[in-house]
Design a protein around this motif. Structure first.
Motif, PDB file in Angstrom:
ATOM      1  N   GLN B  14       0.842  -1.212   0.000  1.00  0.00           N
ATOM      2  CA  GLN B  14       0.000   0.000   0.000  1.00  0.00           C
ATOM      3  C   GLN B  14       0.873   1.258   0.000  1.00  0.00           C
ATOM      4  O   GLN B  14       0.513   2.265  -0.614  1.00  0.00           O
ATOM      5  CB  GLN B  14      -0.937   0.040   1.227  1.00  0.00           C
ATOM      6  N   SER B  15       2.015   1.186   0.693  1.00  0.00           N
ATOM      7  CA  SER B  15       2.872   2.381   0.817  1.00  0.00           C
ATOM      8  C   SER B  15       3.539   2.735  -0.509  1.00  0.00           C
ATOM      9  O   SER B  15       4.051   3.833  -0.662  1.00  0.00           O
ATOM     10  CB  SER B  15       3.937   2.159   1.886  1.00  0.00           C
ATOM     11  N   TYR B  16       3.558   1.806  -1.467  1.00  0.00           N
ATOM     12  CA  TYR B  16       4.199   2.077  -2.752  1.00  0.00           C
ATOM     13  C   TYR B  16       3.348   2.990  -3.655  1.00  0.00           C
ATOM     14  O   TYR B  16       3.870   3.579  -4.585  1.00  0.00           O
ATOM     15  CB  TYR B  16       4.468   0.769  -3.513  1.00  0.00           C
ATOM     16  N   PHE B  17       2.040   3.053  -3.419  1.00  0.00           N
ATOM     17  CA  PHE B  17       1.199   3.922  -4.260  1.00  0.00           C
ATOM     18  C   PHE B  17       1.634   5.375  -4.092  1.00  0.00           C
ATOM     19  O   PHE B  17       1.942   5.813  -2.982  1.00  0.00           O
ATOM     20  CB  PHE B  17      -0.278   3.828  -3.846  1.00  0.00           C
ATOM     21  N   SER B  18       1.615   6.121  -5.193  1.00  0.00           N
ATOM     22  CA  SER B  18       1.937   7.543  -5.056  1.00  0.00           C
ATOM     23  C   SER B  18       0.709   8.299  -4.554  1.00  0.00           C
ATOM     24  O   SER B  18      -0.415   7.808  -4.634  1.00  0.00           O
ATOM     25  CB  SER B  18       2.421   8.111  -6.387  1.00  0.00           C
ATOM     26  N   GLN B  19       0.955   9.486  -4.026  1.00  0.00           N
ATOM     27  CA  GLN B  19      -0.112  10.318  -3.449  1.00  0.00           C
ATOM     28  C   GLN B  19      -1.243  10.567  -4.434  1.00  0.00           C
ATOM     29  O   GLN B  19      -2.405  10.609  -4.059  1.00  0.00           O
ATOM     30  CB  GLN B  19       0.464  11.683  -3.012  1.00  0.00           C
ATOM     31  N   ASP B  20      -0.884  10.764  -5.700  1.00  0.00           N
ATOM     32  CA  ASP B  20      -1.914  11.168  -6.664  1.00  0.00           C
ATOM     33  C   ASP B  20      -2.474   9.996  -7.473  1.00  0.00           C
ATOM     34  O   ASP B  20      -3.034  10.198  -8.545  1.00  0.00           O
ATOM     35  CB  ASP B  20      -1.371  12.264  -7.587  1.00  0.00           C
ATOM     36  N   THR B  21      -2.328   8.767  -6.966  1.00  0.00           N
ATOM     37  CA  THR B  21      -2.960   7.624  -7.633  1.00  0.00           C
ATOM     38  C   THR B  21      -4.475   7.803  -7.626  1.00  0.00           C
ATOM     39  O   THR B  21      -5.038   8.236  -6.620  1.00  0.00           O
ATOM     40  CB  THR B  21      -2.619   6.320  -6.887  1.00  0.00           C
ATOM     41  N   ASP B  22      -5.103   7.461  -8.721  1.00  0.00           N
ATOM     42  CA  ASP B  22      -6.567   7.484  -8.789  1.00  0.00           C
ATOM     43  C   ASP B  22      -7.124   6.674  -7.614  1.00  0.00           C
ATOM     44  O   ASP B  22      -6.744   5.513  -7.421  1.00  0.00           O
ATOM     45  CB  ASP B  22      -7.017   6.853 -10.115  1.00  0.00           C
ATOM     46  N   PRO B  23      -8.012   7.272  -6.795  1.00  0.00           N
ATOM     47  CA  PRO B  23      -8.457   6.594  -5.567  1.00  0.00           C
ATOM     48  C   PRO B  23      -9.123   5.240  -5.821  1.00  0.00           C
ATOM     49  O   PRO B  23      -8.944   4.305  -5.044  1.00  0.00           O
ATOM     50  CB  PRO B  23      -9.450   7.578  -4.947  1.00  0.00           C
ATOM     51  N   ARG B  24      -9.887   5.129  -6.900  1.00  0.00           N
ATOM     52  CA  ARG B  24     -10.556   3.851  -7.179  1.00  0.00           C
ATOM     53  C   ARG B  24      -9.531   2.784  -7.593  1.00  0.00           C
ATOM     54  O   ARG B  24      -9.634   1.628  -7.177  1.00  0.00           O
ATOM     55  CB  ARG B  24     -11.602   4.048  -8.283  1.00  0.00           C
ATOM     56  N   PHE B  25      -8.535   3.178  -8.378  1.00  0.00           N
ATOM     57  CA  PHE B  25      -7.489   2.233  -8.765  1.00  0.00           C
ATOM     58  C   PHE B  25      -6.769   1.720  -7.517  1.00  0.00           C
ATOM     59  O   PHE B  25      -6.539   0.520  -7.349  1.00  0.00           O
ATOM     60  CB  PHE B  25      -6.490   2.892  -9.728  1.00  0.00           C
ATOM     61  N   ARG B  26      -6.430   2.647  -6.627  1.00  0.00           N
ATOM     62  CA  ARG B  26      -5.743   2.269  -5.396  1.00  0.00           C
ATOM     63  C   ARG B  26      -6.605   1.319  -4.566  1.00  0.00           C
ATOM     64  O   ARG B  26      -6.115   0.321  -4.023  1.00  0.00           O
ATOM     65  CB  ARG B  26      -5.428   3.531  -4.589  1.00  0.00           C
ATOM     66  N   GLU B  27      -7.903   1.608  -4.511  1.00  0.00           N
ATOM     67  CA  GLU B  27      -8.811   0.776  -3.726  1.00  0.00           C
ATOM     68  C   GLU B  27      -8.876  -0.656  -4.299  1.00  0.00           C
ATOM     69  O   GLU B  27      -8.747  -1.642  -3.569  1.00  0.00           O
ATOM     70  CB  GLU B  27     -10.214   1.404  -3.729  1.00  0.00           C
ATOM     71  N   VAL B  28      -9.043  -0.733  -5.631  1.00  0.00           N
ATOM     72  CA  VAL B  28      -9.222  -2.051  -6.246  1.00  0.00           C
ATOM     73  C   VAL B  28      -7.931  -2.863  -6.182  1.00  0.00           C
ATOM     74  O   VAL B  28      -7.926  -4.009  -5.731  1.00  0.00           O
ATOM     75  CB  VAL B  28      -9.720  -1.916  -7.712  1.00  0.00           C
ATOM     76  N   ILE B  29      -6.811  -2.273  -6.622  1.00  0.00           N
ATOM     77  CA  ILE B  29      -5.556  -3.027  -6.656  1.00  0.00           C
ATOM     78  C   ILE B  29      -5.054  -3.295  -5.231  1.00  0.00           C
ATOM     79  O   ILE B  29      -4.547  -4.377  -4.931  1.00  0.00           O
ATOM     80  CB  ILE B  29      -4.488  -2.285  -7.500  1.00  0.00           C
ATOM     81  N   GLY B  30      -5.215  -2.326  -4.342  1.00  0.00           N
ATOM     82  CA  GLY B  30      -4.799  -2.525  -2.947  1.00  0.00           C
ATOM     83  C   GLY B  30      -5.587  -3.658  -2.299  1.00  0.00           C
ATOM     84  O   GLY B  30      -5.032  -4.493  -1.576  1.00  0.00           O
ATOM     85  N   CYS B  31      -6.878  -3.705  -2.571  1.00  0.00           N
ATOM     86  CA  CYS B  31      -7.730  -4.743  -1.982  1.00  0.00           C
ATOM     87  C   CYS B  31      -7.416  -6.102  -2.603  1.00  0.00           C
ATOM     88  O   CYS B  31      -7.402  -7.122  -1.901  1.00  0.00           O
ATOM     89  CB  CYS B  31      -9.194  -4.362  -2.190  1.00  0.00           C
ATOM     90  N   LEU B  32      -7.143  -6.112  -3.906  1.00  0.00           N
ATOM     91  CA  LEU B  32      -6.765  -7.366  -4.566  1.00  0.00           C
ATOM     92  C   LEU B  32      -5.485  -7.925  -3.937  1.00  0.00           C
ATOM     93  O   LEU B  32      -5.401  -9.120  -3.608  1.00  0.00           O
ATOM     94  CB  LEU B  32      -6.568  -7.130  -6.068  1.00  0.00           C
ATOM     95  N   ALA B  33      -4.481  -7.049  -3.753  1.00  0.00           N
ATOM     96  CA  ALA B  33      -3.229  -7.485  -3.127  1.00  0.00           C
ATOM     97  C   ALA B  33      -3.494  -8.018  -1.723  1.00  0.00           C
ATOM     98  O   ALA B  33      -2.995  -9.076  -1.334  1.00  0.00           O
ATOM     99  CB  ALA B  33      -2.231  -6.326  -3.090  1.00  0.00           C
ATOM    100  N   LYS B  34      -4.305  -7.298  -0.965  1.00  0.00           N
ATOM    101  CA  LYS B  34      -4.606  -7.713   0.414  1.00  0.00           C
ATOM    102  C   LYS B  34      -5.187  -9.124   0.451  1.00  0.00           C
ATOM    103  O   LYS B  34      -4.726  -9.971   1.239  1.00  0.00           O
ATOM    104  CB  LYS B  34      -5.597  -6.720   1.037  1.00  0.00           C
ATOM    105  N   HIS B  35      -6.160  -9.392  -0.425  1.00  0.00           N
ATOM    106  CA  HIS B  35      -6.802 -10.712  -0.397  1.00  0.00           C
ATOM    107  C   HIS B  35      -5.897 -11.802  -0.974  1.00  0.00           C
ATOM    108  O   HIS B  35      -5.904 -12.932  -0.489  1.00  0.00           O
ATOM    109  CB  HIS B  35      -8.152 -10.661  -1.108  1.00  0.00           C
ATOM    110  N   LEU B  36      -5.103 -11.462  -1.991  1.00  0.00           N
ATOM    111  CA  LEU B  36      -4.171 -12.468  -2.528  1.00  0.00           C
ATOM    112  C   LEU B  36      -3.086 -12.794  -1.506  1.00  0.00           C
ATOM    113  O   LEU B  36      -2.685 -13.947  -1.354  1.00  0.00           O
ATOM    114  CB  LEU B  36      -3.553 -11.983  -3.844  1.00  0.00           C
ATOM    115  N   HIS B  37      -2.610 -11.776  -0.789  1.00  0.00           N
ATOM    116  CA  HIS B  37      -1.623 -12.027   0.269  1.00  0.00           C
ATOM    117  C   HIS B  37      -2.241 -12.907   1.367  1.00  0.00           C
ATOM    118  O   HIS B  37      -1.604 -13.842   1.858  1.00  0.00           O
ATOM    119  CB  HIS B  37      -1.133 -10.710   0.876  1.00  0.00           C
ATOM    120  N   ALA B  38      -3.470 -12.578   1.747  1.00  0.00           N
ATOM    121  CA  ALA B  38      -4.136 -13.354   2.812  1.00  0.00           C
ATOM    122  C   ALA B  38      -4.304 -14.815   2.389  1.00  0.00           C
ATOM    123  O   ALA B  38      -4.061 -15.738   3.170  1.00  0.00           O
ATOM    124  CB  ALA B  38      -5.487 -12.732   3.153  1.00  0.00           C
TER     125      ALA B  38
END
Ligand SMILES: [Cu+2]
Ligand SMILES: [Fe+3]
Ligand SMILES: [Fe+3]
Lengths: 288, 288
Positions: B14-38
């Motif tokens: 999550q910390s790798y995303f830049s400040q100005d990443t599109d919020p929806r992109f960050r939400e979707v990809i961040g959540c995908l990573a979270k569940h794949l890691h889990a």
């Protein structure tokens, strides 16, 4: 009649397995479905987003070749490859890290003290260390497979100007577990960005850089294979390796050495007059 | 220096995303990573299992063509396609269901009362109903795209013996929202099993069958497009549709009709002497 709903689809999925499904297969695929369903529900994935995800996979398929595997790269930048490495690491061993796509299976033999720098003019880097078991005893005759980038940031397979075996070597540690060789510093490089992974990194505002590293595979009879990388403490990308490969115990220091101090026992002994750099790195293997 | 561990890798990601990443992109990809890691942690995924997963994706890439998309099929049998359909369904509308790979974009026009059975000899099926809004008012002039398997279980694009437009038709509902046509019963069929999806189904002890169905896309100005399928209540695969497409409100009944009762107003009127079957199915569209 089975009414499938967003709330019961994971349960319906589990109910489809037959009684005699291999228990591990059922566990892995069932758990994958559970987490993918949870992801889909949590973000409220739209048809358009779902389609974009499938298109990214199709694109990855179109550009994947034996030399370039975009699915592995996708796993790398999502942190999955590193997570698999970490959860399969054994306590007491040197941390493992990503294999990457540039290993060759038939590296040329390299004598202890041998040289991989060849005709390159960059400052000599002397790398030396021991392979040990968790009690600190030497692992005699351990096999050490070494590879790295040339000074231009390319592995030999990416670079028509390098011999295909350039910066690849296979060394056998001595009876004290000692290995040693000369080379040049590897350099930071970017993962390929002309496929779907590049688009994901760009959209995430992430850079595609990896901190510079030496790759090692260390093997010895009775011990577990160690696939790892060693990173210099001063690399600017150490805090944000795009493939999540950095572990605390894999960070070393290039120590500057004064002119005239190059030691005996190396292929380059007598040929290095100026300053050079030196890295000491030991590997700990655990038993199978 | 950032030490990546199994416990912090999701946070590091999550910390790798830049400040100005599109919020929806960050939400979707961040959540995908979270569940794949889990998922990876929960099952303790081994290198071998990870490699097999990547090989399945590579194989899917090799066999995917414009006519056959193994990634979509993988999403289908994992329940993802249906879950995306369901979470994007609107309350009050007829349930949506999977589009599948056999839709054509330029189906031939079919008059109200028109016939799709052509030269096939199987019993006539009469399908009739209305398109309505949630208040029950007719949706005049709704466009209804219809397709289905021939009696041999094949869609026209799979079958060299059928005309490419066989069992495809595009109807415009009348001012009362009424549609009607004659055809034959669609039949149950299997998804392709000669790729990685087939291997997964086999290992899971799952059959590759889908219950028989009529496909519909219903569109009208000011209303949300409805992509759906309608299933007969007596299909043996209704309880275990391999792509999870069955919803309670999409199940209908083929009602047997006595010889001599075939109605007026159809292309086949006067040509059907024996018994036939009849389905009544209404669609409810919601506003955009
Ligand atoms: Cu999850
Ligand atoms: Fe590398
Ligand atoms: Fe179908």
């Amino acid at each position: 009649m089975r009414n499938v709903t967003p709330d019961n689809i994971t349960e319906v999925f589990q109910s489809y397995f037959s009684q005699d499904t291999d228990p591990r297969f059922r566990e892995v695929i069932g758990c994958l479905a559970k987490h993918l369903h949870a992801f889909t529900r949590e973000v409220g994935l739209t048809h358009d987003e779902w389609r974009k995800g499938l298109e990214a996979l199709e694109w990855a398929g179109r550009i994947t070749t034996p030399e370039r595997n975009e699915f592995v790269l996708l796993s790398d930048v999502m942190g999955l490859s590193s997570l698999v490495d970490m959860i399969n690491s054994r306590p007491g061993a040197t941390s493992s890290s990503v294999l990457g796509p540039f290993h060759v299976s038939d590296a040329p033999p390299l004598e202890i003290g041998g040289d991989m720098r060849g005709d390159f003019e960059e400052e000599v880097l002397l790398v030396e260390g021991h392979v040990r078991d968790p009690e600190g005893n030497p692992v005699a005759g351990a096999e050490i497979d070494i590879w790295q980038t040339a000074p231009n940031g390319l592995y030999s397979s990416q670079d028509p100007d390098q011999d295909i075996m350039s910066f690849h070597g296979l060394m056998t540690a001595d009876e004290n577990g000692r290995y040693a060789f000369t080379t040049v510093r590897p350099v930071s490089y970017t993962v390929p960005t002309d496929g779907p992974v590049g688009d994901i990194l760009k959209a995430a505002g992430r850079h595609p850089w990896r901190p510079s590293h030496l790759h090692f595979i260390v093997k010895a009879k009775g011990f577990r294979d160690l696939v790892t990388e060693v990173f210099p403490a001063d690399d600017p990308y150490l805090d944000q390796d795009t493939v999540f490969g950095v572990r605390e115990d894999l960070v070393m220091t290039y120590v500057p050495q004064p002119a005239g101090s190059f030691p005996e026992g190396f292929a380059l002994s007598g040929k290095v007059d100026g300053p050079y750099a030196r890295v000491d790195f030991d590997f700990t293997l655990v038993r199978d």
